[in-house]
Motif scaffolding. Structure first.
Motif, short mmCIF file in Angstrom:
data_model
loop_
_atom_site.label_atom_id
_atom_site.label_comp_id
_atom_site.label_asym_id
_atom_site.label_seq_id
_atom_site.Cartn_x
_atom_site.Cartn_y
_atom_site.Cartn_z
N LEU A 197 0.86 -1.18 0.00
CA LEU A 197 0.00 0.00 0.00
C LEU A 197 0.90 1.23 0.00
O LEU A 197 1.92 1.24 0.66
N GLY A 198 0.50 2.24 -0.73
CA GLY A 198 1.22 3.50 -0.70
C GLY A 198 0.33 4.55 -0.08
O GLY A 198 -0.89 4.53 -0.25
N VAL A 199 0.95 5.49 0.64
CA VAL A 199 0.19 6.57 1.28
C VAL A 199 0.87 7.89 0.95
O VAL A 199 2.09 8.00 1.07
N SER A 200 0.08 8.86 0.52
CA SER A 200 0.61 10.21 0.35
C SER A 200 -0.51 11.20 0.56
O SER A 200 -1.68 10.83 0.62
N GLU B 105 4.72 8.80 11.75
CA GLU B 105 5.90 9.68 11.79
C GLU B 105 6.57 9.77 10.42
O GLU B 105 7.79 9.77 10.29
N ALA B 106 5.73 9.85 9.39
CA ALA B 106 6.22 9.97 8.02
C ALA B 106 5.93 11.36 7.46
O ALA B 106 5.93 11.57 6.25
N GLY C 128 7.24 18.11 5.02
CA GLY C 128 6.75 17.29 3.93
C GLY C 128 6.78 15.82 4.28
O GLY C 128 7.07 15.44 5.42
N THR C 129 6.49 15.01 3.30
CA THR C 129 6.48 13.56 3.48
C THR C 129 7.90 13.06 3.63
O THR C 129 8.78 13.37 2.82
#
Length: 88
Positions: free
Chosen positions: A6-9, A42-43, A56-57
């Motif tokens: 899974l990707g998260v942004s 914590e990303a 930022g990310t």
């Protein structure tokens, strides 16, 4: 190897759909527009680029087992060699 990816942004769901189509990604992307997931993991935080400090990310990969326990975290993701980083 049985992993689910899974990707998260913070990008929108529509942006994710275009990105998935463009690169033919075989996994889902989660739109975290309110930053709740990124902050919980914590990303999201301070980073430096070209000497300038911004928020930022923080590109991070977490390996999470079937019980939901983080068993590994890779904070310095090398996008070109990330598979090798994961298989170490």
């Amino acid at each position: 190897m049985g992993y689910e990816v899974l990707g998260v942004s913070r990008d929108s769901a529509a942006s994710h759909q275009r990105f998935i189509a463009k690169y033919k990604l075989p996994f889902h992307l989660i739109a975290d527009t309110d930053l709740s997931i990124l902050k919980a993991y914590e990303a999201w935080g301070e980073k430096k680029m070209y000497g300038k400090v911004t928020e930022g990310t923080l590109r991070t990969t977490y390996v999470i087992d079937e019980q939901g326990v983080i068993i590994d975290a890779i904070g310095k993701v090398n996008t070109k060699a990330h598979t090798a980083q994961l298989l170490k």
